[in-house]
Motif scaffolding. Structure first.
Motif, short mmCIF file in Angstrom:
data_model
loop_
_atom_site.label_atom_id
_atom_site.label_comp_id
_atom_site.label_asym_id
_atom_site.label_seq_id
_atom_site.Cartn_x
_atom_site.Cartn_y
_atom_site.Cartn_z
N ILE A 1 0.85 -1.21 0.00
CA ILE A 1 0.00 0.00 0.00
C ILE A 1 0.88 1.25 0.00
N GLU A 2 1.92 1.24 0.84
CA GLU A 2 2.82 2.39 0.88
C GLU A 2 3.57 2.56 -0.44
N LEU A 3 3.93 1.44 -1.08
CA LEU A 3 4.61 1.52 -2.37
C LEU A 3 3.70 2.10 -3.44
N GLU A 4 2.44 1.71 -3.44
CA GLU A 4 1.49 2.26 -4.41
C GLU A 4 1.30 3.76 -4.19
N ALA A 5 1.23 4.18 -2.91
CA ALA A 5 1.11 5.61 -2.62
C ALA A 5 2.36 6.37 -3.05
N GLU A 6 3.52 5.76 -2.91
CA GLU A 6 4.77 6.40 -3.34
C GLU A 6 4.79 6.58 -4.84
N ILE A 7 4.30 5.58 -5.57
CA ILE A 7 4.27 5.67 -7.04
C ILE A 7 3.30 6.75 -7.48
N ASN A 8 2.11 6.81 -6.85
CA ASN A 8 1.14 7.85 -7.22
C ASN A 8 1.68 9.25 -6.92
N LEU A 9 2.42 9.39 -5.82
CA LEU A 9 3.01 10.69 -5.50
C LEU A 9 4.05 11.08 -6.54
N ALA A 10 4.85 10.12 -7.00
CA ALA A 10 5.84 10.43 -8.02
C ALA A 10 5.18 10.80 -9.34
N LEU A 11 4.06 10.17 -9.67
CA LEU A 11 3.36 10.49 -10.91
C LEU A 11 2.74 11.89 -10.86
#
Length: 284
Positions: free
Chosen positions: A31-41
């Motif tokens: 979940i934290e990794l998905e949030a990190e990816i969305n923040l980078a996008l």
């Protein structure tokens, strides 16, 4: 104490920004990794999310990997996997068979180097093999063994004539002329030029082994005998003036000399080169 500059070599582990980021991402949950990816996008407009391949069709799913597959389907999948493995084995067997024609060609005489014991015994065994095949007396053969044993890895004879005479005279009554005659004979063994005492003599023997009509051979003999140092220090123009020939003739002779082997014994060296891996690299 006076200040001084010292150069020291050491090893250290540096956490680069890329390594720090990789360690941090590995510690994140899904979940934290998905949030990190969305923040980078969202923060970088140049990034975009690519759609992964859609779900596999039922036909594309490996039958052997499915837990709910029927026993018959699992058996068919196992048979197909066995067929693939057999094809791999057949390919490997074909590669081994492909090496046989080249071995048979070497045995038929197309490559004479494979017929000599050079790979196992090196230069010493190669020369002794030729010495035993040469018709000569036992005294000359003993002289030849002493000369061959005294050669270095490059094929040069570093031992003096007195030491060779002392080694042979223990078994046979010989003179210096006989030792020199056997040495001249060994110089024409393969490789040509072994048992020479100097570079000039080694090159001269190889040039004499060439055909008399070889372009530049006569001038190359003169250069090898008297002008090697002049050629190395002053160049081709000085050699042309010394022999009274044109610069083009000197270039042809130099090209012929460069085609010779200054270290004829090195190609049969039996020593294995060991490469050392450095612990660290230093860059300016």
């Amino acid at each position: 104490m006076k200040p001084a500059l010292q150069l020291r070599l050491g090893q250290s582990l540096t956490l680069t920004p890329q390594l720090r980021q990789a360690i941090r991402l590995l510690q994140l949950s899904s979940i934290e990794l998905e949030a990190e990816i969305n923040l980078a996008l969202e923060s970088n407009p140049l990034l975009e999310e690519t759609d992964d391949d859609g779900p596999l069709a039922p036909d594309d799913i490996p039958v052997a990997a499915s837990e709910n597959a029927a026993p018959d389907q699992q058996a068919e999948a196992a048979e197909s996997s066995v067929e693939v493995d057999e094809s791999v084995y057949e390919a490997e067997a074909f590669d081994w068979d492909d090496e046989l024609p080249r071995t048979n060609a070497a045995a038929s005489g197309e490559d004479n180097r494979d017929l000599t014991p050079t790979d196992e015994g090196g230069l010493l065994a190669h020369l002794l093999w030729q010495l035993n095949l040469t018709p000569m007396s036992d005294r000359d053969r003993a002289i030849g063994r002493v000369i061959i044993d005294a050669l270095d890895d490059n094929g040069y004879l570093q031992e003096s004539a007195e030491s060779l005479f002392a080694a042979v005279s223990t078994d046979f009554a010989v003179d210096a002329g006989e030792i020199e005659a056997v040495r001249r004979l060994i110089q024409h063994f393969d490789p040509v030029g072994v048992a020479s005492r100097t570079l000039s003599e080694c090159l001269t023997v190889q040039l004499h082994a060439l055909s008399a009509d070889t372009p530049g051979r006569r001038l190359a003999l003169g250069i090898a005998a008297d002008a090697l140092e002049v050629l190395a220090k002053s160049g081709a123009e000085r050699v042309a003036k010394q022999f009274g020939v044109s610069l083009a003739d000197v270039e042809v002779a130099i090209k012929l000399i460069r085609s010779l082997d200054p270290r004829p014994g090195s190609q049969y060296a039996s020593s294995v080169v060991e490469y050392v891996s450095p612990d660290a690299y230093a860059y300016r």
